[in-house]
Write a protein that holds these residues in place. Structure first.
Motif, PDB file in Angstrom:
ATOM      1  N   GLY A 131      -3.029   4.235  11.855  1.00 58.90           N
ATOM      2  CA  GLY A 131      -4.229   5.058  11.758  1.00 58.90           C
ATOM      3  C   GLY A 131      -4.338   5.729  10.396  1.00 58.90           C
ATOM      4  N   ALA A 132      -3.205   6.253   9.913  1.00 58.33           N
ATOM      5  CA  ALA A 132      -3.213   6.928   8.621  1.00 58.33           C
ATOM      6  C   ALA A 132      -3.590   5.968   7.499  1.00 58.33           C
ATOM      7  N   LEU A 133      -3.224   4.716   7.650  1.00 62.20           N
ATOM      8  CA  LEU A 133      -3.499   3.752   6.584  1.00 62.20           C
ATOM      9  C   LEU A 133      -4.907   3.162   6.670  1.00 62.20           C
ATOM     10  N   PHE A 168       4.741  10.582   4.279  1.00 51.76           N
ATOM     11  CA  PHE A 168       3.470   9.869   4.307  1.00 51.76           C
ATOM     12  C   PHE A 168       2.573  10.394   5.435  1.00 51.76           C
ATOM     13  N   GLU A 185       2.976   7.149  -6.426  1.00 51.53           N
ATOM     14  CA  GLU A 185       1.990   8.084  -6.948  1.00 51.53           C
ATOM     15  C   GLU A 185       2.250   9.497  -6.442  1.00 51.53           C
ATOM     16  N   ARG A 186       2.637   9.596  -5.172  1.00 56.21           N
ATOM     17  CA  ARG A 186       2.720  10.919  -4.558  1.00 56.21           C
ATOM     18  C   ARG A 186       4.135  11.359  -4.212  1.00 56.21           C
ATOM     19  N   TYR A 232       6.511   9.996  -2.164  1.00 53.72           N
ATOM     20  CA  TYR A 232       7.036   9.886  -0.805  1.00 53.72           C
ATOM     21  C   TYR A 232       8.443   9.292  -0.813  1.00 53.72           C
ATOM     22  N   ARG A 237       0.842  -1.202   0.000  1.00 54.34           N
ATOM     23  CA  ARG A 237       0.000   0.000   0.000  1.00 54.34           C
ATOM     24  C   ARG A 237       0.872   1.244   0.000  1.00 54.34           C
ATOM     25  N   LEU A 267       1.252   4.206  -2.924  1.00 58.13           N
ATOM     26  CA  LEU A 267       1.072   5.619  -2.594  1.00 58.13           C
ATOM     27  C   LEU A 267       2.358   6.412  -2.812  1.00 58.13           C
ATOM     28  N   ASP A 269       1.229  13.854   4.674  1.00 63.11           N
ATOM     29  CA  ASP A 269       0.208  13.872   3.640  1.00 63.11           C
ATOM     30  C   ASP A 269      -1.157  13.525   4.236  1.00 63.11           C
ATOM     31  N   HIS A 270      -1.150  12.639   5.200  1.00 63.27           N
ATOM     32  CA  HIS A 270      -2.436  12.267   5.795  1.00 63.27           C
ATOM     33  C   HIS A 270      -2.907  13.270   6.832  1.00 63.27           C
ATOM     34  N   ARG A 315      -1.592  16.346   7.635  1.00 57.56           N
ATOM     35  CA  ARG A 315      -1.361  17.774   7.380  1.00 57.56           C
ATOM     36  C   ARG A 315      -0.809  18.482   8.595  1.00 57.56           C
TER      37      ARG A 315
END
Lengths: 485, 80
Positions: free
Chosen positions: A415-417, A113, A104-105, A107, A97, A101, A116-117, A119
């Protein structure tokens, strides 16, 4: 030539090979590319990844601390074998995962990471600082190991300060020039060498002192009943302590940023292959523990002083050893410490730059980041070297506390995932409470409630606070400008 | 950086991920007390290793096999 000199020659020969491999690995790659330095353009292969991740387990801890635990604490050392698979398996789920990500972004680090989640700059900087402090502690342990091995194996020819300086200086040179690719390729050589040395010496020690592993364990059990069990009279560790130390190592393993970040340095499929092949390391560790077990009925703890020095002690005082074998063991021990040191030094430089410097100076260019990372390699290295050789009492506790605090990243990261309601306020509050509790029980408290490991105590409080605060203070809605960034 | 910057997709668990999660939980439980008490002794010593160590080794291998089967299912015959 004396055994000490032969050992010196062999160890220097090994160091030369490590240097050349490290330098060659980075050849022909861009020296200015951030993605190359940090994550090898996301393209590392299976074998290289396997050794890179494994180098962390086979550190000075495995070579010196592992036998030390077996020697002084008996069955408690079994947890080292147990946590390998437990620590790695979650990567099968989160690694792919993250890789997706990350690609794509863009990291490169755990902080990229997390930021990004959530902020939240604050969260990233706090995690970055804790991680760097923990890295320095980790490095200091490796360097102390290196210095000691060099000193003992050359029979005192090379003083502590020089041994650490030579070996670690070489690590710094190839990490600065070749980034993660150099660390990875030198880990292949170092990993292979230390595995061979560990097996040969482990099996040989048992054979020489006891005849066979079975006889060895029977002899230990007869002389010290309970030593090879958990939670009995004569055991050195209780059931709760064993269970919670195993869990804390298992959960905390991937939270080390230098391992977590490797999610971004290869493909989804390779991550899964690494996870499947990784538990082999658990088997490789068994002969290492044999080294310590073999000494239990043969050597008195008082003679050794520090149990972590049982391997050098056996080699220099108990075993009849040819000069060549002696040198080979020295080289293997160096390789073990260096293969951890390079990955950690690299990880610390990347984390410091991306997760501490960049949030504070958002305008920093990619090129400046690469150079900051290189500078950080030298800076972090110098601090760890100073601490290992000179030792600074007041800092030792602080760094040890940070080392134990790494597992507290878990709620925020998972938590972020997996949890949409996870909020920055919850993550920061949970982390603060978890770290505080961890520090308190690790450094100040007389005894832990119910014998539970401080990392788990912190983690429970951390999780509760994280969930409650996240529900009370939800993540703020993003403004359109933010979404457009 | 791509323009989409919504929350990180918390995506559903695939079946493979669920099996891996269960594998992890099983391993965590069998290596922890009270279950580990079943194996918490020296005898029998088989092939040189005490039972307490065999228990850890065998469950680790079992978890590895489980993961391998998951992997093979995920990537069978040119999928992806």
């Amino acid at each position: 030539m004396s055994a000490g000199n032969t050992a010196l020659v062999l160890m220097l020969g090994y160091l030369a090979v490590a240097l050349v491999v490290g330098l060659l690995a980075g050849r022909g790659r861009s020296k200015l590319s951030l993605s190359e330095y940090a994550v090898a353009e996301r393209g590392l292969g299976l074998v290289v990844m396997w050794f890179l991740m494994g180098g962390t387990i086979f550190s000075a801890f495995a070579f010196l601390g592992g036998p030390g635990w077996a020697f002084s604490r008996g069955a408690a050392a079994f947890y080292i074998v147990g946590y390998v698979a437990l620590g790695m398996i979650p990567w099968y789920i989160i690694g792919p995962r993250l890789a997706r990500l990350g690609k794509e972004r863009g990291y490169l680090t755990m902080g990229d990471f997390v930021r990004d989640h959530y902020r939240s700059k604050t969260l990233v900087i706090v995690m970055g600082l804790v991680a760097v402090a923990a890295f320095i502690q980790y490095l200091t342990l490796q360097l102390t190991g290196v210095a000691y091995v060099f000193n003992v194996m050359t029979q005192g020819t090379v003083p502590l300060w020089a041994g650490a300086l030579i070996a670690y200086g070489i690590v710094i040179v190839y990490v600065v020039t070749g980034g993660v690719r150099a660390a990875a390729w030198s880990d292949v050589i170092q990993g292979a060498l230390m595995l061979i040395v560990a097996w040969v010496i482990g099996l040989w020690v048992v054979d020489y002192l006891h005849g066979s592993p079975g006889e060895m364990f029977r002899a230990i059990d007869a002389e010290r009943p309970g030593f090879l069990a958990i939670g009995e009279t004569g055991s050195t560790m209780g059931a709760v302590e064993f269970t919670t130390i195993l869990l804390v190592s298992g959960i905390g393993f991937l939270m080390w940023p230098h391992l977590f970040t490797k999610s971004f340095s290869t493909t989804e499929r390779r991550i899964k292959q690494v996870v499947i092949s990784y538990p082999l390391f658990a088997l490789f560790l068994i002969p290492v523990l044999f080294i310590g077990f073999a000494a239990v009925t043969q050597v008195s703890e008082a003679d050794v002083g520090n149990p972590d020095q049982i391997l050098p002690y056996l080699v220099s005082n108990v075993l009849p050893m040819g000069a060549f074998a002696f040198g080979l063991i020295g080289a293997g021990a160096l390789a073990a410490a260096m293969s951890s040191a390079d990955a950690i030094t690299h990880g610390a430089s990347v984390t410091f730059t991306r997760d501490v410097v960049r949030p504070l100076r958002p305008a920093i260019s990619e090129r400046a980041q690469v150079w900051t990372m290189r500078g950080a390699v030298i800076g972090v290295g110098a601090v760890a070297y100073y601490l290992a050789i000179v030792g600074v009492e007041s800092l030792v506790g602080l760094l040890a506390g940070a080392y134990g605090a790494i597992v507290q990243f878990a709620p925020a990261v998972y938590g972020a995932l997996f949890w949409r309601r996870a909020s920055a306020a919850g993550a920061i509050a949970g982390l603060a409470v978890g770290i505080a509790i961890n520090f308190y029980y690790q450094l100040w408290a007389e005894a832990n409630p119910l014998d539970i490991h401080e990392g788990i105590l912190g983690l429970i409080a951390n999780l509760v606070v994280f969930v409650v605060v996240s529900l009370l203070v939800p993540a703020r809605q993003r403004s359109p400008e933010e979404s457009a960034v | 950086m791509p323009k989409s910057s919504s929350d990180i997709p918390t995506g559903r668990w695939t079946q493979a991920e669920k099996v891996v999660g269960i594998t992890w939980l099983t391993l965590a439980v069998v290596l922890s007390f009270p279950v580990y008490a079943v194996a918490n002794r020296v005898e029998p010593i088989v092939l040189g290793l005490p039972l307490a160590l065999w228990w850890i080794v065998l469950w680790t291998l079992a978890a590895t096999v489980a993961l391998f089967l998951v992997y093979r299912r995920e990537y069978r015959k040119g999928a992806r």
